[in-house]
Motif scaffolding. Structure first.
Motif, PDB file in Angstrom:
ATOM      1  N   ASP A 365     -10.107 -20.008   9.687  1.00  0.00           N
ATOM      2  CA  ASP A 365      -9.705 -21.271   9.072  1.00  0.00           C
ATOM      3  C   ASP A 365      -8.314 -21.168   8.451  1.00  0.00           C
ATOM      4  OD1 ASP A 365     -12.048 -22.405   9.835  1.00  0.00           O
ATOM      5  OD2 ASP A 365     -13.009 -22.318   7.849  1.00  0.00           O
ATOM      6  N   GLU A 366      -8.037 -20.049   7.768  1.00  0.00           N
ATOM      7  CA  GLU A 366      -6.724 -19.885   7.141  1.00  0.00           C
ATOM      8  C   GLU A 366      -5.630 -19.735   8.207  1.00  0.00           C
ATOM      9  OE1 GLU A 366      -4.294 -17.046   3.970  1.00  0.00           O
ATOM     10  OE2 GLU A 366      -6.413 -16.651   4.407  1.00  0.00           O
ATOM     11  N   VAL A 367      -5.935 -18.959   9.262  1.00  0.00           N
ATOM     12  CA  VAL A 367      -4.946 -18.783  10.332  1.00  0.00           C
ATOM     13  C   VAL A 367      -4.591 -20.132  10.949  1.00  0.00           C
ATOM     14  CG1 VAL A 367      -4.543 -17.771  12.609  1.00  0.00           C
ATOM     15  CG2 VAL A 367      -5.712 -16.435  10.844  1.00  0.00           C
ATOM     16  N   LEU A 368      -5.628 -20.934  11.251  1.00  0.00           N
ATOM     17  CA  LEU A 368      -5.383 -22.244  11.857  1.00  0.00           C
ATOM     18  C   LEU A 368      -4.641 -23.173  10.908  1.00  0.00           C
ATOM     19  CD1 LEU A 368      -8.795 -22.840  13.681  1.00  0.00           C
ATOM     20  CD2 LEU A 368      -6.588 -22.291  14.721  1.00  0.00           C
ATOM     21  N   SER A 369      -4.963 -23.101   9.626  1.00  0.00           N
ATOM     22  CA  SER A 369      -4.294 -23.954   8.638  1.00  0.00           C
ATOM     23  C   SER A 369      -2.796 -23.676   8.586  1.00  0.00           C
ATOM     24  CB  SER A 369      -4.929 -23.740   7.257  1.00  0.00           C
ATOM     25  OG  SER A 369      -4.231 -24.488   6.279  1.00  0.00           O
ATOM     26  N   VAL A 370      -2.427 -22.378   8.595  1.00  0.00           N
ATOM     27  CA  VAL A 370      -1.012 -22.010   8.565  1.00  0.00           C
ATOM     28  C   VAL A 370      -0.318 -22.435   9.863  1.00  0.00           C
ATOM     29  CG1 VAL A 370       0.582 -20.053   8.545  1.00  0.00           C
ATOM     30  CG2 VAL A 370      -1.363 -20.109   6.959  1.00  0.00           C
ATOM     31  N   ALA A 371      -0.973 -22.189  10.985  1.00  0.00           N
ATOM     32  CA  ALA A 371      -0.381 -22.555  12.277  1.00  0.00           C
ATOM     33  C   ALA A 371      -0.162 -24.065  12.364  1.00  0.00           C
ATOM     34  CB  ALA A 371      -1.270 -22.076  13.420  1.00  0.00           C
ATOM     35  N   ARG A 372      -1.152 -24.844  11.916  1.00  0.00           N
ATOM     36  CA  ARG A 372      -1.025 -26.297  11.974  1.00  0.00           C
ATOM     37  C   ARG A 372       0.100 -26.800  11.084  1.00  0.00           C
ATOM     38  NH1 ARG A 372      -7.528 -26.794  11.432  1.00  0.00           N
ATOM     39  NH2 ARG A 372      -8.048 -26.633  13.678  1.00  0.00           N
ATOM     40  N   ALA A 373       0.245 -26.191   9.911  1.00  0.00           N
ATOM     41  CA  ALA A 373       1.309 -26.608   8.992  1.00  0.00           C
ATOM     42  C   ALA A 373       2.690 -26.353   9.606  1.00  0.00           C
ATOM     43  CB  ALA A 373       1.166 -25.869   7.659  1.00  0.00           C
ATOM     44  N   LEU A 374       2.862 -25.198  10.250  1.00  0.00           N
ATOM     45  CA  LEU A 374       4.153 -24.888  10.885  1.00  0.00           C
ATOM     46  C   LEU A 374       4.413 -25.798  12.081  1.00  0.00           C
ATOM     47  CD1 LEU A 374       3.956 -20.988  10.729  1.00  0.00           C
ATOM     48  CD2 LEU A 374       5.583 -22.435   9.487  1.00  0.00           C
ATOM     49  N   ARG A 375       3.362 -26.095  12.860  1.00  0.00           N
ATOM     50  CA  ARG A 375       3.530 -26.996  13.998  1.00  0.00           C
ATOM     51  C   ARG A 375       3.878 -28.404  13.547  1.00  0.00           C
ATOM     52  NH1 ARG A 375      -1.832 -24.396  16.606  1.00  0.00           N
ATOM     53  NH2 ARG A 375      -0.838 -22.661  17.758  1.00  0.00           N
ATOM     54  N   ALA A 376       3.359 -28.798  12.403  1.00  0.00           N
ATOM     55  CA  ALA A 376       3.674 -30.128  11.872  1.00  0.00           C
ATOM     56  C   ALA A 376       5.167 -30.271  11.559  1.00  0.00           C
ATOM     57  CB  ALA A 376       2.843 -30.405  10.615  1.00  0.00           C
ATOM     58  N   GLU A 377       5.849 -29.130  11.367  1.00  0.00           N
ATOM     59  CA  GLU A 377       7.292 -29.133  11.138  1.00  0.00           C
ATOM     60  C   GLU A 377       8.078 -29.149  12.448  1.00  0.00           C
ATOM     61  OE1 GLU A 377       8.084 -25.649   8.881  1.00  0.00           O
ATOM     62  OE2 GLU A 377       6.883 -26.275   7.144  1.00  0.00           O
ATOM     63  N   GLY A 378       7.347 -29.223  13.565  1.00  0.00           N
ATOM     64  CA  GLY A 378       8.006 -29.232  14.859  1.00  0.00           C
ATOM     65  C   GLY A 378       8.274 -27.860  15.428  1.00  0.00           C
ATOM     66  N   ARG A 379       7.636 -26.848  14.877  1.00  0.00           N
ATOM     67  CA  ARG A 379       7.861 -25.466  15.318  1.00  0.00           C
ATOM     68  C   ARG A 379       6.949 -25.113  16.484  1.00  0.00           C
ATOM     69  NH1 ARG A 379       9.759 -22.928  10.743  1.00  0.00           N
ATOM     70  NH2 ARG A 379      10.615 -21.355  12.152  1.00  0.00           N
ATOM     71  N   SER A 380       7.371 -24.114  17.276  1.00  0.00           N
ATOM     72  CA  SER A 380       6.532 -23.530  18.325  1.00  0.00           C
ATOM     73  C   SER A 380       5.830 -22.324  17.709  1.00  0.00           C
ATOM     74  CB  SER A 380       7.395 -23.100  19.514  1.00  0.00           C
ATOM     75  OG  SER A 380       6.618 -22.436  20.478  1.00  0.00           O
ATOM     76  N   VAL A 381       4.495 -22.357  17.659  1.00  0.00           N
ATOM     77  CA  VAL A 381       3.735 -21.389  16.857  1.00  0.00           C
ATOM     78  C   VAL A 381       2.569 -20.824  17.667  1.00  0.00           C
ATOM     79  CG1 VAL A 381       2.400 -21.047  14.740  1.00  0.00           C
ATOM     80  CG2 VAL A 381       4.312 -22.667  14.765  1.00  0.00           C
ATOM     81  N   ALA A 382       2.340 -19.503  17.529  1.00  0.00           N
ATOM     82  CA  ALA A 382       1.173 -18.872  18.155  1.00  0.00           C
ATOM     83  C   ALA A 382       0.591 -17.833  17.205  1.00  0.00           C
ATOM     84  CB  ALA A 382       1.555 -18.206  19.469  1.00  0.00           C
ATOM     85  N   PRO A 383      -0.733 -17.878  16.914  1.00  0.00           N
ATOM     86  CA  PRO A 383      -1.375 -16.822  16.120  1.00  0.00           C
ATOM     87  C   PRO A 383      -1.464 -15.531  16.934  1.00  0.00           C
ATOM     88  CG  PRO A 383      -2.665 -18.868  16.098  1.00  0.00           C
ATOM     89  CD  PRO A 383      -1.659 -18.989  17.190  1.00  0.00           C
ATOM     90  N   VAL A 384      -1.207 -14.396  16.285  1.00  0.00           N
ATOM     91  CA  VAL A 384      -1.275 -13.083  16.933  1.00  0.00           C
ATOM     92  C   VAL A 384      -1.973 -12.117  15.975  1.00  0.00           C
ATOM     93  CG1 VAL A 384       0.024 -11.159  17.934  1.00  0.00           C
ATOM     94  CG2 VAL A 384       0.882 -13.514  18.185  1.00  0.00           C
ATOM     95  N   ARG A 385      -3.028 -11.430  16.423  1.00  0.00           N
ATOM     96  CA  ARG A 385      -3.750 -10.494  15.562  1.00  0.00           C
ATOM     97  C   ARG A 385      -2.913  -9.232  15.326  1.00  0.00           C
ATOM     98  NH1 ARG A 385      -9.001  -9.802  14.080  1.00  0.00           N
ATOM     99  NH2 ARG A 385      -9.697 -11.455  15.504  1.00  0.00           N
ATOM    100  N   ARG A 386      -2.927  -8.724  14.104  1.00  0.00           N
ATOM    101  CA  ARG A 386      -2.241  -7.469  13.760  1.00  0.00           C
ATOM    102  C   ARG A 386      -2.939  -6.299  14.438  1.00  0.00           C
ATOM    103  NH1 ARG A 386       0.097  -4.206  13.020  1.00  0.00           N
ATOM    104  NH2 ARG A 386      -0.486  -3.122  11.106  1.00  0.00           N
ATOM    105  N   ARG A 387      -2.144  -5.484  15.165  1.00  0.00           N
ATOM    106  CA  ARG A 387      -2.696  -4.313  15.827  1.00  0.00           C
ATOM    107  C   ARG A 387      -1.674  -3.183  15.782  1.00  0.00           C
ATOM    108  NH1 ARG A 387      -7.063  -6.143  18.948  1.00  0.00           N
ATOM    109  NH2 ARG A 387      -6.973  -8.354  19.499  1.00  0.00           N
ATOM    110  N   GLY A 388      -2.146  -1.948  15.598  1.00  0.00           N
ATOM    111  CA  GLY A 388      -1.291  -0.775  15.703  1.00  0.00           C
ATOM    112  C   GLY A 388      -0.249  -0.689  14.602  1.00  0.00           C
ATOM    113  N   LYS A 389       0.814   0.076  14.898  1.00  0.00           N
ATOM    114  CA  LYS A 389       1.887   0.250  13.916  1.00  0.00           C
ATOM    115  C   LYS A 389       2.666  -1.042  13.755  1.00  0.00           C
ATOM    116  CE  LYS A 389       2.458   5.220  14.687  1.00  0.00           C
ATOM    117  NZ  LYS A 389       3.397   6.300  15.066  1.00  0.00           N
TER     118      LYS A 389
END
Length: 424
Positions: A365-389
Protein backbone atom coordinates in the motif's frame (compact mmCIF):
# COMPACT_ATOMS: atom_id res chain seq x y z
CA UNK A 1 20.97 -28.91 -26.73
CA UNK A 2 21.53 -25.25 -25.92
CA UNK A 3 19.33 -22.88 -27.91
CA UNK A 4 20.97 -19.97 -29.75
CA UNK A 5 19.20 -16.87 -28.41
CA UNK A 6 20.88 -14.35 -30.68
CA UNK A 7 18.62 -12.53 -33.18
CA UNK A 8 18.95 -13.34 -36.91
CA UNK A 9 21.98 -11.82 -38.61
CA UNK A 10 21.31 -8.27 -39.71
CA UNK A 11 18.65 -7.73 -37.04
CA UNK A 12 18.93 -6.83 -33.36
CA UNK A 13 17.16 -6.80 -30.02
CA UNK A 14 16.71 -3.41 -28.33
CA UNK A 15 16.92 -3.12 -24.55
CA UNK A 16 14.59 -0.77 -22.63
CA UNK A 17 17.14 2.06 -22.38
CA UNK A 18 17.74 1.97 -26.15
CA UNK A 19 14.00 1.95 -26.85
CA UNK A 20 13.57 4.92 -24.50
CA UNK A 21 16.18 6.85 -26.50
CA UNK A 22 14.42 5.99 -29.76
CA UNK A 23 11.02 6.96 -28.36
CA UNK A 24 12.46 10.32 -27.33
CA UNK A 25 13.80 10.98 -30.84
CA UNK A 26 10.57 9.84 -32.51
CA UNK A 27 8.45 12.02 -30.20
CA UNK A 28 10.51 15.11 -31.05
CA UNK A 29 10.30 14.42 -34.80
CA UNK A 30 6.57 13.66 -34.61
CA UNK A 31 5.86 16.95 -32.85
CA UNK A 32 7.66 18.96 -35.54
CA UNK A 33 5.86 17.16 -38.35
CA UNK A 34 2.51 17.67 -36.60
CA UNK A 35 3.16 21.42 -36.46
CA UNK A 36 3.86 21.35 -40.20
CA UNK A 37 0.47 19.78 -40.90
CA UNK A 38 1.40 16.16 -41.66
CA UNK A 39 -1.07 13.35 -40.87
CA UNK A 40 0.19 10.03 -39.49
CA UNK A 41 -0.88 6.93 -41.44
CA UNK A 42 0.09 3.24 -41.33
CA UNK A 43 0.43 0.69 -44.13
CA UNK A 44 1.00 -3.11 -43.97
CA UNK A 45 4.48 -4.64 -43.90
CA UNK A 46 3.45 -6.98 -46.74
CA UNK A 47 2.77 -5.78 -50.29
CA UNK A 48 1.92 -7.55 -53.52
CA UNK A 49 5.14 -8.81 -55.08
CA UNK A 50 4.17 -7.38 -58.47
CA UNK A 51 3.98 -3.90 -56.98
CA UNK A 52 7.32 -4.23 -55.21
CA UNK A 53 9.04 -5.47 -58.38
CA UNK A 54 7.49 -2.93 -60.73
CA UNK A 55 10.83 -1.50 -61.80
CA UNK A 56 10.68 1.64 -59.66
CA UNK A 57 12.72 0.54 -56.65
CA UNK A 58 16.15 0.62 -58.27
CA UNK A 59 18.73 -1.67 -56.75
CA UNK A 60 16.45 -2.32 -53.75
CA UNK A 61 14.28 -4.62 -55.85
CA UNK A 62 17.14 -7.12 -55.71
CA UNK A 63 16.92 -7.06 -51.91
CA UNK A 64 13.25 -7.94 -51.41
CA UNK A 65 12.32 -10.62 -48.91
CA UNK A 66 9.78 -12.76 -50.78
CA UNK A 67 6.97 -14.60 -49.02
CA UNK A 68 5.75 -17.99 -50.23
CA UNK A 69 2.09 -18.55 -51.02
CA UNK A 70 0.00 -20.46 -48.52
CA UNK A 71 -1.05 -23.98 -49.33
CA UNK A 72 2.03 -25.01 -51.30
CA UNK A 73 2.39 -28.78 -51.39
CA UNK A 74 5.52 -30.87 -51.85
CA UNK A 75 6.88 -32.18 -54.06
CA UNK A 76 6.42 -29.26 -56.45
CA UNK A 77 5.08 -29.91 -59.90
CA UNK A 78 7.56 -30.01 -62.75
CA UNK A 79 8.30 -26.60 -64.23
CA UNK A 80 7.21 -24.62 -61.16
CA UNK A 81 9.57 -21.68 -60.62
CA UNK A 82 10.13 -19.11 -57.89
CA UNK A 83 7.66 -16.67 -59.41
CA UNK A 84 4.94 -19.31 -59.12
CA UNK A 85 5.57 -19.73 -55.39
CA UNK A 86 5.63 -16.08 -54.33
CA UNK A 87 2.77 -13.58 -54.20
CA UNK A 88 3.86 -11.18 -51.44
CA UNK A 89 7.02 -9.46 -50.22
CA UNK A 90 8.16 -7.38 -47.26
CA UNK A 91 8.25 -3.68 -48.13
CA UNK A 92 11.71 -2.21 -48.80
CA UNK A 93 10.60 1.39 -48.29
CA UNK A 94 7.48 3.34 -47.30
CA UNK A 95 6.93 5.21 -50.57
CA UNK A 96 5.71 2.34 -52.73
CA UNK A 97 3.09 1.33 -50.09
CA UNK A 98 2.04 5.00 -49.82
CA UNK A 99 1.17 5.14 -53.51
CA UNK A 100 -1.10 2.10 -53.14
CA UNK A 101 -2.64 3.65 -50.01
CA UNK A 102 -3.36 6.88 -51.86
CA UNK A 103 -4.86 5.03 -54.82
CA UNK A 104 -7.25 3.23 -52.47
CA UNK A 105 -8.23 6.14 -50.23
CA UNK A 106 -7.67 9.39 -52.18
CA UNK A 107 -11.38 10.24 -52.19
CA UNK A 108 -11.33 10.38 -48.37
CA UNK A 109 -8.12 12.42 -48.07
CA UNK A 110 -7.51 16.19 -48.11
CA UNK A 111 -5.92 17.76 -51.18
CA UNK A 112 -3.01 18.18 -51.10
CA UNK A 113 -2.40 15.30 -48.71
CA UNK A 114 0.48 15.64 -46.26
CA UNK A 115 1.43 12.17 -45.07
CA UNK A 116 3.68 11.06 -42.18
CA UNK A 117 4.78 7.44 -41.78
CA UNK A 118 7.04 5.62 -39.32
CA UNK A 119 7.66 1.90 -39.42
CA UNK A 120 9.99 -1.02 -40.20
CA UNK A 121 11.21 -1.94 -43.69
CA UNK A 122 13.31 -4.90 -44.81
CA UNK A 123 16.21 -5.29 -47.25
CA UNK A 124 18.24 -8.47 -47.73
CA UNK A 125 21.58 -6.71 -47.91
CA UNK A 126 24.95 -7.45 -46.35
CA UNK A 127 24.82 -6.30 -42.71
CA UNK A 128 27.45 -3.78 -41.62
CA UNK A 129 27.83 -0.98 -39.12
CA UNK A 130 24.81 1.28 -39.29
CA UNK A 131 23.04 -0.91 -41.90
CA UNK A 132 20.54 -3.58 -40.92
CA UNK A 133 18.22 -5.97 -42.73
CA UNK A 134 15.34 -4.66 -40.66
CA UNK A 135 15.27 -0.98 -39.82
CA UNK A 136 12.80 1.86 -39.34
CA UNK A 137 12.06 4.61 -41.83
CA UNK A 138 10.48 7.96 -41.03
CA UNK A 139 8.84 9.59 -44.08
CA UNK A 140 6.87 12.70 -44.92
CA UNK A 141 5.23 13.16 -48.31
CA UNK A 142 3.07 15.78 -50.02
CA UNK A 143 0.70 14.45 -52.68
CA UNK A 144 -1.18 16.78 -55.01
CA UNK A 145 1.11 19.85 -54.96
CA UNK A 146 2.69 20.39 -58.38
CA UNK A 147 4.89 23.37 -57.50
CA UNK A 148 8.22 23.31 -55.64
CA UNK A 149 6.33 24.57 -52.60
CA UNK A 150 6.24 20.84 -51.79
CA UNK A 151 10.02 20.48 -52.02
CA UNK A 152 10.68 23.53 -49.86
CA UNK A 153 8.08 22.54 -47.26
CA UNK A 154 9.51 19.02 -46.99
CA UNK A 155 13.07 20.28 -46.62
CA UNK A 156 12.12 22.92 -44.06
CA UNK A 157 10.14 20.44 -41.92
CA UNK A 158 12.97 17.90 -42.03
CA UNK A 159 15.57 20.47 -41.02
CA UNK A 160 13.26 21.43 -38.16
CA UNK A 161 12.95 17.79 -37.09
CA UNK A 162 16.73 17.30 -37.08
CA UNK A 163 17.16 20.53 -35.14
CA UNK A 164 14.59 19.33 -32.57
CA UNK A 165 16.66 16.23 -31.79
CA UNK A 166 19.88 18.26 -31.52
CA UNK A 167 21.38 17.94 -35.01
CA UNK A 168 22.12 21.46 -36.22
CA UNK A 169 24.66 22.67 -38.78
CA UNK A 170 23.26 20.46 -41.53
CA UNK A 171 23.75 20.94 -45.27
CA UNK A 172 21.04 20.34 -47.88
CA UNK A 173 22.34 18.87 -51.15
CA UNK A 174 20.09 19.42 -54.17
CA UNK A 175 20.02 18.15 -57.74
CA UNK A 176 17.40 17.21 -60.34
CA UNK A 177 16.72 14.05 -62.33
CA UNK A 178 15.85 16.28 -65.31
CA UNK A 179 19.39 17.67 -65.12
CA UNK A 180 20.77 14.15 -65.27
CA UNK A 181 18.52 13.37 -68.23
CA UNK A 182 19.83 16.45 -70.02
CA UNK A 183 23.41 15.34 -69.27
CA UNK A 184 22.72 11.90 -70.71
CA UNK A 185 21.11 13.41 -73.81
CA UNK A 186 24.02 15.84 -74.25
CA UNK A 187 26.39 12.87 -74.15
CA UNK A 188 24.42 11.12 -76.90
CA UNK A 189 23.12 8.26 -74.76
CA UNK A 190 19.79 6.66 -75.75
CA UNK A 191 16.88 7.15 -73.35
CA UNK A 192 16.60 3.44 -72.60
CA UNK A 193 20.10 3.53 -71.04
CA UNK A 194 19.42 6.41 -68.67
CA UNK A 195 18.06 4.41 -65.73
CA UNK A 196 21.20 2.23 -65.74
CA UNK A 197 23.36 5.34 -65.94
CA UNK A 198 21.61 6.88 -62.93
CA UNK A 199 21.85 3.69 -60.86
CA UNK A 200 25.61 3.49 -61.46
CA UNK A 201 26.19 7.22 -60.87
CA UNK A 202 24.50 6.79 -57.50
CA UNK A 203 27.49 4.65 -56.47
CA UNK A 204 30.00 7.43 -57.18
CA UNK A 205 30.72 8.21 -53.52
CA UNK A 206 31.46 4.50 -52.89
CA UNK A 207 33.44 3.38 -55.96
CA UNK A 208 34.73 6.66 -57.42
CA UNK A 209 34.87 7.68 -61.06
CA UNK A 210 37.11 4.76 -61.97
CA UNK A 211 34.58 2.25 -60.69
CA UNK A 212 31.64 4.13 -62.22
CA UNK A 213 33.34 4.30 -65.62
CA UNK A 214 34.23 0.62 -65.54
CA UNK A 215 30.67 -0.44 -64.68
CA UNK A 216 29.09 1.84 -67.29
CA UNK A 217 31.42 0.75 -70.08
CA UNK A 218 32.08 -2.90 -69.29
CA UNK A 219 28.87 -3.97 -67.57
CA UNK A 220 26.28 -1.68 -69.12
CA UNK A 221 27.93 -1.36 -72.52
CA UNK A 222 27.85 2.43 -72.79
CA UNK A 223 30.34 4.15 -75.14
CA UNK A 224 33.46 5.26 -73.28
CA UNK A 225 33.43 8.65 -75.03
CA UNK A 226 29.84 9.33 -73.86
CA UNK A 227 30.72 8.38 -70.29
CA UNK A 228 33.70 10.76 -70.47
CA UNK A 229 31.38 13.60 -71.57
CA UNK A 230 29.06 12.92 -68.63
CA UNK A 231 31.99 12.97 -66.22
CA UNK A 232 33.42 16.21 -67.65
CA UNK A 233 30.09 18.01 -67.40
CA UNK A 234 29.42 16.84 -63.86
CA UNK A 235 32.88 17.89 -62.65
CA UNK A 236 32.42 21.28 -64.30
CA UNK A 237 29.04 21.83 -62.66
CA UNK A 238 30.28 20.84 -59.20
CA UNK A 239 32.06 24.18 -58.90
CA UNK A 240 29.03 26.32 -59.80
CA UNK A 241 28.18 29.09 -57.34
CA UNK A 242 24.77 29.77 -55.83
CA UNK A 243 24.30 33.08 -57.63
CA UNK A 244 25.05 31.70 -61.10
CA UNK A 245 23.44 28.25 -60.82
CA UNK A 246 20.50 28.71 -63.20
CA UNK A 247 22.46 30.64 -65.85
CA UNK A 248 25.34 28.16 -65.74
CA UNK A 249 23.04 25.19 -66.19
CA UNK A 250 21.21 26.87 -69.07
CA UNK A 251 24.50 27.56 -70.87
CA UNK A 252 26.01 24.12 -70.22
CA UNK A 253 22.87 22.12 -71.09
CA UNK A 254 20.75 23.97 -73.67
CA UNK A 255 18.32 21.04 -73.91
CA UNK A 256 17.54 21.03 -70.20
CA UNK A 257 13.86 21.43 -69.38
CA UNK A 258 13.16 25.13 -68.79
CA UNK A 259 10.69 24.25 -66.04
CA UNK A 260 13.48 22.38 -64.25
CA UNK A 261 15.71 25.47 -64.34
CA UNK A 262 12.91 27.66 -63.01
CA UNK A 263 12.12 25.16 -60.25
CA UNK A 264 15.75 25.00 -59.12
CA UNK A 265 15.95 28.78 -58.98
CA UNK A 266 12.74 28.98 -56.95
CA UNK A 267 13.86 26.29 -54.51
CA UNK A 268 17.24 27.95 -53.99
CA UNK A 269 15.65 31.33 -53.30
CA UNK A 270 13.11 29.84 -50.88
CA UNK A 271 15.78 27.94 -48.94
CA UNK A 272 18.08 30.94 -48.52
CA UNK A 273 16.41 32.20 -45.29
CA UNK A 274 17.01 28.84 -43.61
CA UNK A 275 20.72 29.61 -43.48
CA UNK A 276 19.87 32.49 -41.13
CA UNK A 277 16.95 31.08 -39.12
CA UNK A 278 17.85 27.37 -38.88
CA UNK A 279 21.62 27.47 -39.23
CA UNK A 280 21.52 25.16 -42.25
CA UNK A 281 23.25 25.67 -45.57
CA UNK A 282 22.63 24.25 -49.02
CA UNK A 283 24.67 23.27 -52.03
CA UNK A 284 24.03 22.15 -55.60
CA UNK A 285 25.46 18.67 -56.24
CA UNK A 286 25.14 17.24 -59.78
CA UNK A 287 26.45 13.86 -58.52
CA UNK A 288 23.36 13.41 -56.37
CA UNK A 289 21.15 10.79 -57.99
CA UNK A 290 19.13 8.91 -55.34
CA UNK A 291 18.88 5.22 -56.15
CA UNK A 292 15.13 4.79 -56.58
CA UNK A 293 13.87 4.59 -60.15
CA UNK A 294 10.67 6.52 -59.47
CA UNK A 295 12.14 10.04 -59.09
CA UNK A 296 11.12 12.49 -61.82
CA UNK A 297 12.34 15.92 -60.66
CA UNK A 298 14.32 17.47 -57.86
CA UNK A 299 16.17 15.13 -55.50
CA UNK A 300 17.79 16.14 -52.23
CA UNK A 301 19.71 14.89 -49.21
CA UNK A 302 20.71 16.33 -45.84
CA UNK A 303 24.21 15.70 -44.52
CA UNK A 304 25.90 16.46 -41.20
CA UNK A 305 29.64 16.89 -40.53
CA UNK A 306 29.61 14.16 -37.86
CA UNK A 307 27.86 11.56 -40.04
CA UNK A 308 29.52 9.38 -42.67
CA UNK A 309 26.27 9.05 -44.67
CA UNK A 310 23.32 11.30 -45.38
CA UNK A 311 20.76 11.74 -42.61
CA UNK A 312 17.77 12.19 -44.92
CA UNK A 313 16.94 11.93 -48.60
CA UNK A 314 14.06 12.23 -51.01
CA UNK A 315 12.67 13.85 -54.11
CA UNK A 316 9.76 14.27 -56.51
CA UNK A 317 7.97 11.26 -58.01
CA UNK A 318 5.13 12.60 -60.16
CA UNK A 319 4.44 9.41 -62.11
CA UNK A 320 4.55 6.72 -59.42
CA UNK A 321 0.99 7.14 -58.13
CA UNK A 322 -0.34 6.88 -61.68
CA UNK A 323 0.71 3.22 -61.72
CA UNK A 324 -1.99 2.60 -59.11
CA UNK A 325 -4.57 5.29 -59.82
CA UNK A 326 -4.50 5.31 -63.61
CA UNK A 327 -3.66 9.02 -63.75
CA UNK A 328 -0.55 10.87 -62.68
CA UNK A 329 -0.65 12.85 -59.44
CA UNK A 330 2.19 15.19 -58.41
CA UNK A 331 4.01 13.87 -55.35
CA UNK A 332 7.18 14.55 -53.39
CA UNK A 333 8.67 12.93 -50.29
CA UNK A 334 11.51 13.03 -47.77
CA UNK A 335 12.77 10.13 -45.64
CA UNK A 336 14.80 10.56 -42.45
CA UNK A 337 17.45 7.93 -41.70
CA UNK A 338 16.05 7.20 -38.26
CA UNK A 339 18.62 4.54 -37.32
CA UNK A 340 21.55 6.75 -38.33
CA UNK A 341 20.19 9.64 -36.30
CA UNK A 342 19.76 7.53 -33.18
CA UNK A 343 23.28 6.11 -33.56
CA UNK A 344 24.73 9.59 -34.12
CA UNK A 345 23.04 11.01 -31.01
CA UNK A 346 24.55 8.21 -28.93
CA UNK A 347 21.65 7.76 -26.50
CA UNK A 348 22.35 10.92 -24.55
CA UNK A 349 18.78 12.23 -24.44
CA UNK A 350 16.15 10.38 -22.47
CA UNK A 351 12.94 11.02 -20.55
CA UNK A 352 13.14 11.25 -16.77
CA UNK A 353 12.28 7.94 -15.02
CA UNK A 354 11.96 7.46 -11.27
CA UNK A 355 12.48 4.15 -9.43
CA UNK A 356 10.56 3.64 -6.19
CA UNK A 357 13.18 1.45 -4.52
CA UNK A 358 11.49 -0.38 -1.67
CA UNK A 359 12.73 -2.78 1.01
CA UNK A 360 10.91 -6.09 1.36
CA UNK A 361 9.31 -5.12 4.69
CA UNK A 362 7.59 -2.05 3.22
CA UNK A 363 3.91 -2.64 2.61
CA UNK A 364 2.51 -2.70 -0.91
CA UNK A 365 0.00 0.00 0.00
CA UNK A 366 2.80 2.44 0.86
CA UNK A 367 4.75 1.59 -2.31
CA UNK A 368 1.67 2.18 -4.46
CA UNK A 369 0.83 5.40 -2.61
CA UNK A 370 4.28 6.86 -3.32
CA UNK A 371 4.23 5.71 -6.95
CA UNK A 372 0.78 7.21 -7.51
CA UNK A 373 1.80 10.53 -5.98
CA UNK A 374 4.85 10.79 -8.27
CA UNK A 375 2.79 9.80 -11.33
CA UNK A 376 0.26 12.48 -10.46
CA UNK A 377 3.11 14.97 -11.01
CA UNK A 378 3.48 13.67 -14.55
CA UNK A 379 6.51 11.51 -13.79
CA UNK A 380 7.40 8.12 -15.29
CA UNK A 381 7.58 5.81 -12.25
CA UNK A 382 8.23 2.11 -11.60
CA UNK A 383 8.46 0.31 -8.20
CA UNK A 384 11.61 -1.83 -7.85
CA UNK A 385 12.34 -4.17 -4.90
CA UNK A 386 15.67 -3.65 -3.08
CA UNK A 387 18.04 -6.53 -3.76
CA UNK A 388 21.76 -7.17 -3.19
CA UNK A 389 24.37 -4.48 -2.64
CA UNK A 390 22.91 -1.00 -2.66
CA UNK A 391 25.55 0.60 -4.91
CA UNK A 392 25.44 -2.26 -7.43
CA UNK A 393 21.67 -1.99 -7.67
CA UNK A 394 21.88 1.75 -8.31
CA UNK A 395 24.31 1.04 -11.15
CA UNK A 396 21.80 -1.43 -12.61
CA UNK A 397 19.00 1.13 -12.36
CA UNK A 398 21.14 3.56 -14.35
CA UNK A 399 21.80 0.92 -17.01
CA UNK A 400 18.08 0.25 -17.23
CA UNK A 401 17.34 3.89 -17.99
CA UNK A 402 16.26 5.26 -14.61
CA UNK A 403 17.41 8.82 -13.90
CA UNK A 404 16.49 9.10 -10.20
CA UNK A 405 15.10 7.09 -7.27
CA UNK A 406 13.37 7.35 -3.90
CA UNK A 407 14.19 4.81 -1.19
CA UNK A 408 11.44 3.33 0.98
CA UNK A 409 12.36 1.40 4.13
CA UNK A 410 10.53 0.40 7.29
CA UNK A 411 12.78 2.77 9.27
CA UNK A 412 11.64 5.82 7.29
CA UNK A 413 9.40 8.26 9.12
CA UNK A 414 6.08 8.16 7.20
CA UNK A 415 5.52 11.85 7.98
CA UNK A 416 8.89 12.89 6.51
CA UNK A 417 9.12 14.17 2.93
CA UNK A 418 10.56 11.74 0.42
CA UNK A 419 14.07 12.48 -0.79
CA UNK A 420 14.55 11.95 -4.51
CA UNK A 421 18.13 11.27 -5.52
CA UNK A 422 19.68 11.49 -8.98
CA UNK A 423 21.26 8.47 -10.64
CA UNK A 424 24.32 8.37 -12.89
Amino acid sequence: MKTDNTPPRGTRDLLPAAVADRDHVLAAITEVYRHHGYHRIETPALEDIGRLTGGQGGENEKLIYRVLRRGITEPLAEGVGLADLVDLGLRFDLTVPLTRFYGAHHAQLPMPFRSFQFGPVWRAERPQKGRYRQFNQCDIDIIGEESVLAEVELIEATIGALDAVGLTGTTVRISDRRLLAALAEHAGLPAESWDGLFITLDKLDKIGWEGVTKELVESRGLPAESVAVVRTQIERLQAVSIDTLVDTLADALPTMDERALTDLGTTVAALAPLAETAGSSWEFDPTLVRGMGYYTGQVFEIVHPDAGSSLAGGGRYDRLIGRTLGRDVPACGFSIGFERIVDLLGGTRRDQQVAVLHESEVGIDEVLSVARALRAEGRSVAPVRRRGKFGAQLDRLTEWGFTSFVHLSARRDPAAALEERTLG
